[in-house]
Design a protein around this motif. Structure first.
Motif, mmCIF file in Angstrom:
data_model
loop_
_atom_site.group_PDB
_atom_site.id
_atom_site.type_symbol
_atom_site.label_atom_id
_atom_site.label_comp_id
_atom_site.label_asym_id
_atom_site.label_seq_id
_atom_site.Cartn_x
_atom_site.Cartn_y
_atom_site.Cartn_z
ATOM 1 N N PRO A 11 0.822 -1.217 0.000
ATOM 2 C CA PRO A 11 0.000 0.000 0.000
ATOM 3 C C PRO A 11 0.857 1.268 0.000
ATOM 4 O O PRO A 11 1.948 1.300 0.587
ATOM 5 C CB PRO A 11 -0.801 -0.127 1.304
ATOM 6 C CG PRO A 11 -0.842 -1.592 1.579
ATOM 7 C CD PRO A 11 0.464 -2.132 1.105
ATOM 8 N N MET A 12 0.351 2.286 -0.651
ATOM 9 C CA MET A 12 1.079 3.556 -0.689
ATOM 10 C C MET A 12 1.174 4.153 0.705
ATOM 11 O O MET A 12 0.214 4.119 1.482
ATOM 12 C CB MET A 12 0.398 4.548 -1.635
ATOM 13 C CG MET A 12 0.631 4.261 -3.105
ATOM 14 S SD MET A 12 -0.066 5.558 -4.186
ATOM 15 C CE MET A 12 1.037 6.946 -3.833
ATOM 16 N N LEU A 13 2.332 4.712 1.009
ATOM 17 C CA LEU A 13 2.534 5.412 2.272
ATOM 18 C C LEU A 13 1.784 6.739 2.260
ATOM 19 O O LEU A 13 1.653 7.377 1.203
ATOM 20 C CB LEU A 13 4.023 5.671 2.495
ATOM 21 C CG LEU A 13 4.879 4.436 2.767
ATOM 22 C CD1 LEU A 13 6.353 4.756 2.553
ATOM 23 C CD2 LEU A 13 4.654 3.926 4.179
ATOM 24 N N PRO A 14 1.294 7.195 3.413
ATOM 25 C CA PRO A 14 0.607 8.494 3.452
ATOM 26 C C PRO A 14 1.463 9.627 2.900
ATOM 27 O O PRO A 14 0.954 10.523 2.207
ATOM 28 C CB PRO A 14 0.317 8.694 4.944
ATOM 29 C CG PRO A 14 0.295 7.313 5.517
ATOM 30 C CD PRO A 14 1.289 6.529 4.723
ATOM 31 N N GLU A 15 2.756 9.591 3.186
ATOM 32 C CA GLU A 15 3.643 10.644 2.687
ATOM 33 C C GLU A 15 3.728 10.632 1.160
ATOM 34 O O GLU A 15 3.840 11.690 0.529
ATOM 35 C CB GLU A 15 5.043 10.466 3.285
ATOM 36 C CG GLU A 15 5.120 10.652 4.793
ATOM 37 C CD GLU A 15 4.830 9.390 5.579
ATOM 38 O OE1 GLU A 15 5.117 9.374 6.798
ATOM 39 O OE2 GLU A 15 4.328 8.407 4.982
ATOM 40 N N ALA A 269 9.947 9.656 -4.555
ATOM 41 C CA ALA A 269 10.972 10.212 -3.673
ATOM 42 C C ALA A 269 10.491 10.257 -2.224
ATOM 43 O O ALA A 269 11.253 9.969 -1.292
ATOM 44 C CB ALA A 269 11.370 11.604 -4.153
ATOM 45 N N ALA A 270 9.237 10.609 -2.031
ATOM 46 C CA ALA A 270 8.698 10.672 -0.667
ATOM 47 C C ALA A 270 8.719 9.294 -0.018
ATOM 48 O O ALA A 270 9.111 9.138 1.143
ATOM 49 C CB ALA A 270 7.277 11.226 -0.690
ATOM 50 N N ALA A 271 8.293 8.281 -0.765
ATOM 51 C CA ALA A 271 8.323 6.920 -0.230
ATOM 52 C C ALA A 271 9.751 6.478 0.056
ATOM 53 O O ALA A 271 10.028 5.862 1.096
ATOM 54 C CB ALA A 271 7.658 5.963 -1.217
#
Length: 417
Positions: A11-15, A269-271
């Motif tokens: 799952p995608m991270l909130p960030e 990049a955020a992940a």
């Protein structure tokens, strides 16, 4: 649904979601010279630098792709065409045609299908390097193949860690062998990225790699670490050159032309930043959950067999991977029964045209076809909990009993015919 198939996608991270939605509002083509374009370019290049930092490379060495499979194909086909075209002209080259590709057994199908295409359409001589019983490459065989004639090798390619059984490969040792032989190495790190430390610069330095040899290319993908699907990256050393698959505007060192997806890069990049910042803590937590799961399966189904390296230390196995063979039943039957019980896992088998096939990885490790057909992969991710593991263990005995009964019935039916 209890989700334990993080090796397929996590799952995608909130960030990452926040970065994606914010970047979608940025207007401008990063190739444009006006201020809007330059704003987009700044965000793109900052994202590239941030991904690069998590891999131990410079930003200029990161080429964004549409996914991990594209990154693998760009590396393999690009190295093949460039090495074949440059063979007579490179300093010190003997003129021997570089037709051999050295590839371990049990690779991901992105690699298998790409080298088979080169074999069928480009005249490549694919040399398969065997695996040992835990799925690790036989270094002695690889070394012998390189010594036999490095001038005839186009490249070596390998997984950083096996995507099915989780065994971590001796990347530094292989990088050293290929560096000394003057042969380029590509590493598919898609399954390993975000679970184990990756430092390309350190490996190149330790192997004393000359230009264009040793670890020169490495593939990763965003959706395996909590980023968005639809973006991957090929790390390409400054000394390396590949022929592009896509021609056009000459973006990204003329390696991969086309307008780049700024929002996806920012989310990637955020992940990458989040995963890198907590890599050690996450690995320790996931390893504990994995070990709890393996012990629970042994108690619930005594005949189950764990696949891959179970040796001590972080260099043996991916922290989130648990892979089993269940004798007497089909892995696909277990998958569907567990899914019906609300638990998502995967099999170790490839499915071609809807027909289940035995795991090619287990076959390469010397396991029986029965073991290969009864494979199940359970993978833990950043959001997994003890409750998830317990739910899987609670659902497993009944699912296994039904799957075993179905497997026996299927064999009886085939005998009757």
């Amino acid at each position: 649904m209890v989700y334990l198939d993080h090796a397929a996608t996590t799952p995608m991270l909130p960030e990452a979601i926040e970065a994606l939605t914010a970047a979608l509002a940025v207007v401008g083509n990063p190739a444009s010279i006006h201020s809007a374009g330059q704003q987009a370019k700044r965000l793109l290049e900052e994202s590239r630098e941030q991904v690069a930092a998590t891999l131990g490379v410079d930003g200029i060495e990161v080429v964004f792709t549409g996914n991990g499979t594209e990154a693998v194909n760009l590396a393999l086909k690009g190295l093949w065409w460039r090495r074949r075209g440059a063979a007579p002209a490179e300093p010190g080259a003997s003129g021997t045609e570089r037709t051999r590709i050295l590839v371990p057994a049990g690779e991901h199908h992105a690699t298998i299908d790409a080298v088979e295409w080169l074999e069928q359409h480009e005249g490549a001589d694919v040399v398969e390097i065997p695996l040992d019983e835990v799925g690790r490459i036989r270094l002695d065989v690889l070394e012998a193949e390189l010594e036999q004639g490095a001038d005839s090798v186009a490249f070596v390619t390998m997984l950083w860690a096996n995507n099915e059984v989780g065994t971590i490969q001796p990347v530094a040792e292989v990088a050293g062998l290929t560096a000394r032989a003057g042969v380029p190495l590509h590493v598919d790190a898609i399954a390993a990225y975000g679970q184990v430390p990756i430092d390309v610069r350190a490996i190149r330095r330790e192997s004393e790699a000359p230009r264009g040899a040793g670890l020169v290319a490495l593939s990763v993908s965003a959706h395996k670490i909590g980023g968005p699907a639809g973006i991957g990256a090929l790390v390409l050393d400054r000394s390396a050159a590949v022929e592009p698959l896509i021609h056009g505007g000459g973006q990204q060192r003329k390696v991969r032309s086309g307008t780049q997806d700024v929002a996806a890069a920012a989310s990637f990049a955020a992940a990458a930043r989040v995963v890198a910042s907590r890599l050690d803590d996450d690995a320790e937590r996931m390893s504990a959950l994995r070990d709890r799961l393996i012990a629970g399966v042994a108690a619930a189904v005594p005949g189950a067999r764990v696949s891959g390296d179970l040796g001590p230390g972080a260099s043996a196995r991916l922290p989130g991977n648990a892979h089993f063979s269940f004798p007497g039943c089909e892995g696909d039957s277990l998958l569907f029964l567990l899914d019906a019980a609300g638990v998502a896992v995967s099999t170790g088998s490839a499915c071609q045209a809807g027909v289940p096939e035995p795991s090619h990885v287990l076959i390469a490790m010397g396991r029986s076809e029965a073991d290969a057909r009864g494979a199940l992969r359970v993978t833990i991710g950043h959001g997994s909990t003890e409750a998830d593991v317990d739910a899987f263990l609670a659902a497993l005995p009944a699912a296994h009993a039904q799957a075993a009964k179905a497997g026996l019935a299927a064999r009886a039916t085939s005998f009757d015919r």
